[in-house]
Motif scaffolding. Sequence first.
Motif, PDB file in Angstrom:
ATOM      1  N   HIS A 172      54.899  -5.835   7.432  1.00 20.70           N
ATOM      2  CA  HIS A 172      54.664  -5.191   8.722  1.00 20.70           C
ATOM      3  C   HIS A 172      53.368  -4.373   8.658  1.00 20.70           C
ATOM      4  O   HIS A 172      52.745  -4.249   7.595  1.00 20.70           O
ATOM      5  N   VAL A 173      52.985  -3.789   9.788  1.00 21.62           N
ATOM      6  CA  VAL A 173      51.902  -2.818   9.840  1.00 21.62           C
ATOM      7  C   VAL A 173      52.414  -1.608  10.614  1.00 21.62           C
ATOM      8  O   VAL A 173      53.415  -1.698  11.333  1.00 21.62           O
ATOM      9  N   TYR A 174      51.738  -0.483  10.456  1.00 21.35           N
ATOM     10  CA  TYR A 174      52.055   0.648  11.331  1.00 21.35           C
ATOM     11  C   TYR A 174      50.757   1.205  11.895  1.00 21.35           C
ATOM     12  O   TYR A 174      49.705   1.172  11.259  1.00 21.35           O
ATOM     13  N   ALA A 175      50.846   1.684  13.142  1.00 25.74           N
ATOM     14  CA  ALA A 175      49.658   2.115  13.880  1.00 25.74           C
ATOM     15  C   ALA A 175      49.850   3.530  14.415  1.00 25.74           C
ATOM     16  O   ALA A 175      50.977   3.964  14.681  1.00 25.74           O
ATOM     17  N   TYR A 176      48.729   4.228  14.604  1.00 26.97           N
ATOM     18  CA  TYR A 176      48.768   5.565  15.187  1.00 26.97           C
ATOM     19  C   TYR A 176      47.365   5.936  15.663  1.00 26.97           C
ATOM     20  O   TYR A 176      46.381   5.267  15.324  1.00 26.97           O
ATOM     21  N   THR A 177      47.264   7.001  16.430  1.00 26.48           N
ATOM     22  CA  THR A 177      45.968   7.489  16.913  1.00 26.48           C
ATOM     23  C   THR A 177      45.714   8.882  16.337  1.00 26.48           C
ATOM     24  O   THR A 177      46.513   9.405  15.550  1.00 26.48           O
ATOM     25  N   GLN A 178      44.598   9.487  16.759  1.00 30.11           N
ATOM     26  CA  GLN A 178      44.231  10.817  16.266  1.00 30.11           C
ATOM     27  C   GLN A 178      45.070  11.924  16.911  1.00 30.11           C
ATOM     28  O   GLN A 178      45.012  13.079  16.483  1.00 30.11           O
ATOM     29  N   ARG A 179      45.863  11.607  17.918  1.00 31.32           N
ATOM     30  CA  ARG A 179      46.613  12.629  18.655  1.00 31.32           C
ATOM     31  C   ARG A 179      47.729  13.218  17.792  1.00 31.32           C
ATOM     32  O   ARG A 179      48.599  12.503  17.314  1.00 31.32           O
ATOM     33  N   THR A 180      47.693  14.535  17.591  1.00 31.21           N
ATOM     34  CA  THR A 180      48.718  15.220  16.807  1.00 31.21           C
ATOM     35  C   THR A 180      49.781  15.813  17.732  1.00 31.21           C
ATOM     36  O   THR A 180      49.539  16.042  18.918  1.00 31.21           O
TER      37      THR A 180
END
Length: 309
Positions: free
Chosen positions: A104-112
């Motif tokens: 699998h992969v996991y994704a995210y953005t810079q938003r904390t």
Amino acid sequence: MSALTKFLLSSAVALSCGLSLATTAHASYNSLFAREAYYAKHEKLDATRSFERPVGQHQSVYATQTKKGTLRNVSLLFYSTKQTTHFTHYAKSWVNVRTMTNGHVYAYTQRTVYGNYLVHYHELKPGQHVTLTAGKHRVTISYAKTHQLNFKTPQLAVRAHLKTGQITFNGHPITSRVNRSFKGAVPTKGKRTTRLIKDAKRYRGVPYRYAGRDAFGGLDCASFVNQVYLDVEHRDIGGMTGVQQKLGKHVAVSKAKPGDLLFWQISGQKYTYHVAMAVGHGRLIEEAGQSVHTAKIANRRPQFAIHMH
């Protein structure tokens, strides 16, 4: 007390919600932290190099790559100013995707989600997609069964083939000929510790961004030391302290040598929350506060060290 703990306690006081808010916040924080620890444990750590490549006037791709050319970490960065062949400005926002040992992969953005800390992670199986907001950009990330990552906005389409390492922008191949270096080249002369320290100091001034994975958009404490070891030793030591703290035997801080890692840990807690690198003469270099900087070890008081050689 960690910065996260201070943030949660101050929030409870400021909003006058007492124990209920603090309890709820801690429960939510613990859930997110546990999820982060899970991904740290299961991401692939066999990259040997990294590169950054402009793919448009206001975008670039950062990636880590194995010796065979397979991509492990892929970030799409968005800049407010037009990009040139030389790095001049840090990215304002980004989307990051990491590969996992389960396929699998996991994704995210810079938003904390807790002040300047913790992000929401989204795990994708082959054939799945998710739409995330990176700054003012709505980005749809799809993970094809052909091992291809697709990043799409109304204005662009970036594809990264994980197995071949090929990057395309709006259907056109973007080759390594346009790769950019960050503030000079990785040092190649001198003994190992000299090169590690010189490379670490090359990143002074890089802004702190929680879960940031590259210097072009910002780093956090763990990804900073990981980038240095990837540069100099072609070794991926992981981008989270929970993984890095298991790299070797814990020793007293007084025994740390240049290039060794220094860790901070709350008493009674299993995992560490901060890492820095010893640079000799009683000093360290770290990504903390506003940006990468040096400081006196005695003033920062780490709890233990790990020999890295």
